[in-house]
Design an enzyme around this catalytic site. Sequence first.
Site, mmCIF file in Angstrom:
data_model
loop_
_atom_site.group_PDB
_atom_site.id
_atom_site.type_symbol
_atom_site.label_atom_id
_atom_site.label_comp_id
_atom_site.label_asym_id
_atom_site.label_seq_id
_atom_site.Cartn_x
_atom_site.Cartn_y
_atom_site.Cartn_z
ATOM 1 N N TYR A 156 4.606 -4.558 8.430
ATOM 2 C CA TYR A 156 3.554 -4.188 7.219
ATOM 3 C C TYR A 156 2.330 -4.033 7.770
ATOM 4 O O TYR A 156 1.160 -3.425 7.347
ATOM 5 C CB TYR A 156 3.653 -5.194 6.058
ATOM 6 C CG TYR A 156 4.525 -4.651 4.838
ATOM 7 C CD1 TYR A 156 5.834 -4.501 5.086
ATOM 8 C CD2 TYR A 156 4.014 -4.165 3.776
ATOM 9 C CE1 TYR A 156 6.785 -4.158 4.087
ATOM 10 C CE2 TYR A 156 4.614 -3.697 2.702
ATOM 11 C CZ TYR A 156 6.077 -3.868 2.935
ATOM 12 O OH TYR A 156 6.818 -3.302 1.682
ATOM 13 N N LYS A 186 11.180 -9.081 -5.473
ATOM 14 C CA LYS A 186 12.327 -8.537 -5.224
ATOM 15 C C LYS A 186 13.428 -9.830 -5.166
ATOM 16 O O LYS A 186 13.116 -11.005 -4.910
ATOM 17 C CB LYS A 186 12.654 -8.156 -3.670
ATOM 18 C CG LYS A 186 12.200 -6.659 -3.646
ATOM 19 C CD LYS A 186 12.159 -5.841 -2.383
ATOM 20 C CE LYS A 186 11.759 -4.561 -2.327
ATOM 21 N NZ LYS A 186 12.134 -3.948 -0.993
ATOM 22 N N ARG A 222 3.424 -4.983 -5.123
ATOM 23 C CA ARG A 222 4.324 -3.658 -5.234
ATOM 24 C C ARG A 222 3.996 -2.892 -6.415
ATOM 25 O O ARG A 222 3.825 -3.851 -7.616
ATOM 26 C CB ARG A 222 5.884 -4.075 -5.209
ATOM 27 C CG ARG A 222 6.455 -4.773 -4.051
ATOM 28 C CD ARG A 222 7.798 -5.248 -3.912
ATOM 29 N NE ARG A 222 8.361 -5.886 -2.691
ATOM 30 C CZ ARG A 222 8.525 -6.907 -2.552
ATOM 31 N NH1 ARG A 222 7.950 -7.869 -3.642
ATOM 32 N NH2 ARG A 222 8.880 -7.794 -1.554
ATOM 33 N N HIS A 225 2.276 2.470 -2.092
ATOM 34 C CA HIS A 225 2.744 1.563 -1.457
ATOM 35 C C HIS A 225 1.838 1.287 -0.037
ATOM 36 O O HIS A 225 1.720 0.197 0.383
ATOM 37 C CB HIS A 225 4.200 1.679 -0.977
ATOM 38 C CG HIS A 225 5.086 0.447 -0.524
ATOM 39 N ND1 HIS A 225 5.340 -0.434 -1.457
ATOM 40 C CD2 HIS A 225 5.512 0.201 0.524
ATOM 41 C CE1 HIS A 225 6.022 -1.559 -0.629
ATOM 42 N NE2 HIS A 225 6.205 -0.965 0.299
ATOM 43 N N HIS A 240 7.661 -11.817 1.607
ATOM 44 C CA HIS A 240 8.579 -11.460 2.268
ATOM 45 C C HIS A 240 9.497 -12.571 2.896
ATOM 46 O O HIS A 240 8.805 -13.811 2.992
ATOM 47 C CB HIS A 240 8.129 -10.849 3.655
ATOM 48 C CG HIS A 240 7.433 -9.361 3.446
ATOM 49 N ND1 HIS A 240 6.377 -8.975 4.239
ATOM 50 C CD2 HIS A 240 7.655 -8.491 2.490
ATOM 51 C CE1 HIS A 240 6.141 -7.567 3.851
ATOM 52 N NE2 HIS A 240 6.774 -7.476 2.862
ATOM 53 N N ARG A 288 -0.477 -1.495 -0.350
ATOM 54 C CA ARG A 288 0.158 -2.720 0.050
ATOM 55 C C ARG A 288 0.037 -3.182 1.320
ATOM 56 O O ARG A 288 -0.220 -4.211 1.879
ATOM 57 C CB ARG A 288 1.467 -3.005 -0.824
ATOM 58 C CG ARG A 288 2.213 -4.099 -0.312
ATOM 59 C CD ARG A 288 3.448 -4.339 -1.128
ATOM 60 N NE ARG A 288 4.503 -4.937 -0.661
ATOM 61 C CZ ARG A 288 4.929 -6.404 -0.979
ATOM 62 N NH1 ARG A 288 3.910 -6.972 -1.587
ATOM 63 N NH2 ARG A 288 5.878 -6.961 -0.204
#
Length: 306
Positions: A287, A184, A161, A252, A278, A255
Amino acid sequence: MSLISPACRDALQNWLASKKALNGAANNTLTAYAGDVSEFLSFMTLHFGTPQGLGALQSISTADMRAWMAETRNSGTGARSLARKLSAVKSFYRWLAEREGFEPTAVLMARTPKFQKKLPRPLAADAAKAVLDTVELQSGSDWVAARDVAVVTLLYGCGLRISEALGLLGKDAPIATVLRVTGKGGKERIVPVIDTARTAVDRYLTLCPHPHEADGPLFRGVRGGALNPRIIQGVMAKTRAQLGLPATATPHALRHSFATHLLEAGGDLRSIQELLGHASLSTTQAYTAVDSAHLMDVYNRSHPKA
């Protein structure tokens, strides 16, 4: 927050604290939660004409929920954003109901508005390569060009990211063959680093006029501070305009492209999930953009019974 009763304000802060402590929610996520639930509580104050204490919140009806959702939509909020706000309110109510001992049926039964999910649009492999080759042309300064190439190469080459790439510190360099990344929710993962990315970072560090400090940001702005993600977004905007790529060709998207191209090359979806950091495999599936014909080809070539 002035429209919210002290009791509700305290409950909101305690809920946010529990989210951070128990779920490791990122600061940006907590800010979004705080804003969404504050808006809801403020609306109920105006809706009923008086600040709503914890007792009053327990008696909110289906009609009250519909009124809030209608007002939110009428204010220009899209279905996707309303769904996010409703999710935050429901999460707050689940926590509050367990704490206060009531049934939050009306809130939890509120229907999430339907919206068309936007599927990721990764770049084709040749377009991604063209981006890497063209990024450096957007700056007249050699060190800034080298910096931008290094960042973009990390996004595509490692699936980072933009916040993860710009969160790297001086002590992370020189970049090794693997990189420990904090994603995250403060979750760490290990990602391999391709030689191209390591070389790009090394070149940037050689040219960068600012001091290399172990606890300072690895990527610097022109004045020496931490590099702002909007700078990289702007560089990508110029690059895609030069290459004639669509507006979806964002940092993004690189990615997304990383994940899709790995899967196209026969990569395992579970492994790609780990590389992206994830928690859910379904997120990784979203994705990637590999057509069914390619998946069938991989299946026929790889399945032992094929």
